[in-house]
Design an enzyme around this catalytic site. Structure first.
Site, PDB file in Angstrom:
ATOM      1  CE1 TYR A  66      -3.456  -2.002   4.913  1.00  0.00           C
ATOM      2  CE2 TYR A  66      -3.446   0.365   4.510  1.00  0.00           C
ATOM      3  CZ  TYR A  66      -3.560  -0.932   4.037  1.00  0.00           C
ATOM      4  OH  TYR A  66      -3.776  -1.148   2.702  1.00  0.00           O
ATOM      5  CB  SER A  94      -0.890   0.037   1.246  1.00  0.00           C
ATOM      6  OG  SER A  94      -1.521   1.303   1.351  1.00  0.00           O
TER       7      SER A  94
END
Ligand code: NAP
Length: 253
Positions: free
Chosen positions: A162, A148
């Protein structure tokens, strides 16, 4: 266009929805058979399998929770699914965890997040490498990790937990590319930015994409299919000299 080896298959984890589902469809169109995993949405998985079979490919789906499942057993099940030789792994299944500041995280959510996004992902890389390695009788292949943009931006104010898990994915990609390059296996990552999927609502922020899109230089969010195209390229022979790369797909953000 059935350009790839029709007796080879690709595993896409989290292939029932979002980026994984778009990737599964693209991989089937390119001529590979397909094995997908999903957590619990069997209806969505069935829809993907039907689409893949309509492309004339063989496909199977398996419910598998990356937080609790045994990855070795998962790959053994795919070994006997009659899909041909393993050509590639798309390590896509992942969660963001809830939106929380550093001062709000707790052990249970970190255990869950890091097992799904890091430990199980790494064990999937291991099982794929054991099967694809030319040093072990395999035909070589490609691993694509779905990281990501958060891994590089840090996720501050939303989810540094995350972002940190995706930082680990980036490092695993670089290290494994070096370790496996001599065994016919290329390892790469993609780092998507703001992509229209259900992951934002699952994190408790359904309006997130709309709210953040102003910060994207291209002026819009991305579609899962735009990420799938890059993944497919990394799986295919067209990227034959690309390993250890991380393709940012974020509209310039
Ligand atoms: P999504 O639409 O929420 O889909 C998630 C997929 O993963 C589904 O197939 C889901 O299965 C599966 N899954 C969820 N939790 C799982 C678990 N515990 N064990 C096994 N499978 C699980 O997500 P997405 O947006 O496509 O995201 C896919 C990947 O892209 C993730 O790694 C994510 O971090 C990354 N990413 C996404 C964005 C974005 O903006 N969307 C940006 C950067 C990176 P079910 O259908 O059964 O629930």
């Amino acid at each position: 266009m059935a350009s790839e080896d029709q007796n080879a298959y690709v595993i896409v984890t989290g292939g029932s929805r979002g980026i994984g589902a778009a990737t599964a469809r693209a991989v089937a169109r390119a001529g590979y058979n397909l094995a997908i995993t999903y957590k619990s949405n069997s209806a969505a998985a069935d829809e993907v399998i039907q689409a893949v079979e309509q492309e004339g490919r063989r496909a199977t789906a398996r419910a598998f929770d990356m937080a609790t499942g045994n990855v070795e057993e998962l790959f053994q099940a795919f070994d006997s699914a009659g899909l041909g030789q393993l050509h590639g792994l798309v390590n896509n299944a992942g969660i963001t965890g809830p939106i929380k500041r550093l001062t709000e995280v707790d052990q249970a959510m970190l255990d869950d997040l890091f097992r799904i996004n890091i430990s199980s992902l790494m064990l999937c890389m291991k099982e794929a490498a054991l099967r694809m390695s030319t040093a072990r009788g395999g035909a070589g292949g490609a691993i694509v990790n779905v990281s990501s943009r958060a891994g590089q931006l840090g996720g501050a104010g939303e989810w540094i937990h995350y972002a940190a898990s995706k930082g680990a994915v980036d490092t695993l990609t670089v290290g494994a590319a070096k370790e496996l390059g001599g065994e016919g296996i290329r390892v790469n990552a993609v780092s998507p930015g703001l992509i229209e999927t259900e992951i934002h609502a699952a994190a408790g922020a359904p309006e997130r994409v709309e709210k953040m899109v102003g910060g994207v230089p291209l002026g819009r969010s991305g579609a899962a299919e735009e990420v799938a195209e890059a993944i497919l390229w990394l799986l295919s022979g067209k990227s034959s000299y690309v390993s250890g790369a991380n393709i940012v797909i974020s509209g310039g953000r």
